[in-house]
Design an enzyme around this catalytic site. Structure first.
Site, short mmCIF file in Angstrom:
data_model
loop_
_atom_site.label_atom_id
_atom_site.label_comp_id
_atom_site.label_asym_id
_atom_site.label_seq_id
_atom_site.Cartn_x
_atom_site.Cartn_y
_atom_site.Cartn_z
N ASP A 120 -4.15 0.77 -4.03
CA ASP A 120 -5.00 1.63 -3.28
C ASP A 120 -6.37 2.18 -4.05
O ASP A 120 -6.03 2.00 -5.37
CB ASP A 120 -4.20 2.97 -2.97
N GLU A 159 -1.02 5.59 -6.11
CA GLU A 159 -1.45 6.03 -7.54
C GLU A 159 -2.41 6.99 -7.46
O GLU A 159 -2.57 7.72 -8.11
CB GLU A 159 -1.72 4.72 -8.39
#
Length: 380
Positions: A71, A136
């Site tokens: 991400d 994250e």
């Protein structure tokens, strides 16, 4: 036209996928397609909206793990980018695009390093794994921490872990993060009595009452740090109070603050000392606490030694060990007993418009990862 290396080619494929947290947008499946060919066993571990991957090759120990995330943070106004953020290109020696540095470049370097290492050492010692999440940059609730819980439940232990966060400053490998400070946040509410500013004897101004306590908190020396960590810091980030009117004393004030703390103090000890200061000032108060992570440290050992020697051999210079910066998913892995370091590209443009990384750095990084694998998983 200059040919593009396998690492850069894979990095560009990953960047082209709009995996804004918590979306993965097919990044992990792209990695899986490469890893399965190398004999990795694939576990897809979706938790809520988050996509997670645990891939392992081998059954014996020791277990070496690459950890990272697919991400990325939002691009911000795309019109302000020199090039579209999800249309990667190499311009004047730099790979440009959202995630180039944080951290799709590292993911590509993981894969190509493993591909070359296995081609050269098909019967290597131990096992290799990749732990990849799409959570994250977000709330970090259903990502790495959930995968670690899954592994711990079956007593599957990581011995060495490289987190591919962009640790470097001026050139790749000049800094290794061998630990991180803990992060403890608090939202403090101090209550008073609302009323008219012209009648101070009928009110209790929570801003006035809180100010001396806040000054003491800001001036307190929480510890002196140690050889690995700077002293614990306390910072107030937000203060909210007032009704919007200039003639009304508010009934409460809300203060948000954060500790970045060393291994010299615990989160519980900080909470106790905050409570003592607030009580000493006679405040009517309560605090909601959020512990984002405890400090971790890999002070010495085979992983740090291998990383240092690899940087010296592959790149020809020494590296610096550092615990500066924010938090990372290493905080979920280190408590299991693993040696953890962060080693990745330069961090100058992470989260910024026009994120980019020196293209040659990613090839260097891939060779560093391969060299580290060889030092740890090949008998001399």
């Amino acid at each position: 036209m200059t040919s593009i290396s396998p690492t850069l080619d894979l990095a560009m494929e990953l960047i082209s996928r709009r995996s804004v947290t918590p979306e993965d947008d097919g990044c992990q499946e792209l990695m899986i397609s490469r890893l399965e060919k190398l004999g990795f066993r694939i576990e897809r571990l979706p938790f809520e909206e988050v996509t997670n991957l645990w891939a392992r090759r081998g059954d014996s120990g020791p277990l070496f793990c690459f950890a990272g995330h697919t991400d990325v943070v939002p691009s911000g106004p795309e019109a302000q980018w020199q090039f579209p953020p999800f249309e990667p290109r190499i311009e004047e020696g730099y790979l440009c695009g959202r995630g180039a540095a944080d951290m799709k470049g590292s993911l590509a370097a993981f894969v190509t390093a493993v591909e070359r290492f296995i081609a050269n050492h098909p019967d290597h010692d131990g096992s290799i794994a990749l732990l990849i999440t799409s959570d994250e940059e977000g709330p970090f609730i259903n990502g790495t921490t959930r995968v670690i819980d899954h592994l711990e439940a079956r007593n599957e232990k990581i011995d060495w872990c490289i987190v591919g966060e962009p640790s470097s400053t001026e050139k790749v490998g000049d800094v290794i993060k061998n630990g991180r400070r803990g992060s403890l946040s608090g939202t403090l509410k101090v209550r008073g009595i609302q009323g008219h500013v012209a009648y101070p004897h009928l009110v209790r101004n929570p801003i006035h009452e809180a100010a001396p306590a806040l000054a003491e908190l800001a001036a307190t020396v929480w510890d002196e740090g140690n050889e690995f960590f700077p002293p614990t810091s306390f910072q107030i980030s937000n203060i909210h109070a007032g009704t919007g009117a200039t003639n009304v004393v508010p009934g409460h004030v809300d203060i948000e603050f954060n500790f970045r703390f060393s291994t010299e103090v615990t989160a519980d000890e900080l909470k106790v000392r905050v409570r003592e200061i607030l009580d000493r000032h006679g405040l009517e108060w309560d605090v909601d606490w959020i512990l984002s992570g405890n400090p971790f440290l890999t002070a010495a050992g085979s992983l740090v030694d291998a990383a240092r020697e690899s940087i010296r051999t592959v790149l020809g210079y020494e590296t610096e060990l550092s615990t500066s910066g924010g938090t990372s998913d290493g905080r979920f892995i280190a408590p299991t007993g693993a040696q953890v370091v962060e080693l990745g590209p330069c961090n100058a443009t992470i989260h910024k418009i026009n994120e980019r990384v020196r293209a040659s750095d990613l090839d260097d990084l891939s060779h560093l990862y391969e060299n580290i694998l060889a030092r740890l998983l090949v008998q001399a």
